[in-house]
Design a protein around this motif. Sequence first.
Motif, short mmCIF file in Angstrom:
data_model
loop_
_atom_site.label_atom_id
_atom_site.label_comp_id
_atom_site.label_asym_id
_atom_site.label_seq_id
_atom_site.Cartn_x
_atom_site.Cartn_y
_atom_site.Cartn_z
N GLN A 65 0.72 -1.40 -0.36
CA GLN A 65 -0.27 0.15 0.05
C GLN A 65 0.61 0.85 -0.04
O GLN A 65 0.36 2.33 -0.63
N ALA A 66 2.67 1.26 0.50
CA ALA A 66 2.42 2.44 0.85
C ALA A 66 3.03 3.03 -0.40
O ALA A 66 4.15 3.69 -0.23
N MET A 67 3.90 1.73 -1.38
CA MET A 67 4.28 2.01 -2.72
C MET A 67 3.59 2.69 -3.17
O MET A 67 3.71 3.85 -4.51
N VAL A 68 2.53 2.26 -3.63
CA VAL A 68 1.06 3.09 -4.24
C VAL A 68 1.20 4.04 -3.79
O VAL A 68 1.26 5.31 -4.92
N HIS A 69 0.71 4.96 -2.50
CA HIS A 69 1.03 5.47 -2.13
C HIS A 69 2.24 6.94 -2.69
O HIS A 69 1.94 8.09 -2.85
N THR A 70 3.39 5.94 -2.15
CA THR A 70 4.84 6.56 -3.25
C THR A 70 4.04 7.32 -4.11
O THR A 70 4.89 8.54 -4.38
N ALA A 71 3.95 6.55 -5.56
CA ALA A 71 3.96 5.86 -6.50
C ALA A 71 2.77 7.43 -6.67
O ALA A 71 2.97 8.21 -7.91
N VAL A 72 2.11 7.54 -5.79
CA VAL A 72 0.97 8.87 -6.29
C VAL A 72 1.42 10.29 -5.65
O VAL A 72 0.92 11.17 -6.88
N GLY A 73 2.46 10.38 -4.44
CA GLY A 73 2.60 11.29 -4.36
C GLY A 73 3.49 11.94 -5.74
O GLY A 73 3.97 13.01 -5.57
N PHE A 74 4.49 10.87 -6.09
CA PHE A 74 5.72 11.33 -6.93
C PHE A 74 4.62 11.89 -8.29
O PHE A 74 4.68 12.81 -9.07
N ALA A 75 3.91 10.85 -8.87
CA ALA A 75 2.80 11.60 -9.79
C ALA A 75 2.22 12.66 -9.82
O ALA A 75 2.36 14.19 -10.46
#
Length: 226
Positions: free
Chosen positions: A63-73
């Motif tokens: 879950q954290a890696m998807v949230h990180t990806a969202v923040g990056f985008a």
Amino acid sequence: MRLTTGQAIVRFLANQWTERDGERQRFFAGCFGIFGHGNVAGIGEALLEYGTDLPYHQARNEQAMVHTAVGFARAHDRLRAFACTSSIGPGATNMVTGAALATVNRIPVLLLPGDIFATRAANPVLQELEDPRSYDVSVNDAFKPVSRFWDRINRPEQLPSALLAAMRVLTDPAETGAVTLALPQDVQAEAYDWPEELFAERVWHVARPVPEPAALARAAELIRGA
């Protein structure tokens, strides 16, 4: 060009670019992932081979890696994104909340969860979650209502159209969100003869639509009268 499905996915993603206002940049900055029996022999091996073009970043929680990806985008104005890969079962379902966040906020993120064997010869495997009512359903179907585009690649020849549809959605500011390509673990490692043009450098042009003057005037009138 003979590659496994996993290799084809990674090579394709590494050659996707976006352009807006004359500025061009590679769309995928890399891939977050936690590996297990659902993705290590396919996507995992391909990322190891093509690491310089699509860098792998180890994650500790799906879950954290998807949230990180969202923040990056979000920080890159939706012109760049990350892919996220997980094993089958609970590893995949951990990404569902992040997918919902991305879709609600129209933020591009590509999810590549491992999936059940397409041949069904080895079902079930460790930590595999399945629906007793149908052999055609896995936990990855839970991504359908929280994804802007969803597909399951049951045969290698299904991949090109799915990848192009995924990129169309990911690079459309109005339509973007989570895109999920469920990848059966046997198909990931299956070799296939791909057309070389699939891996050619492809630029997706992100336009700045001009507002319709009449609609803008009505909006201004509403604001003035508030």
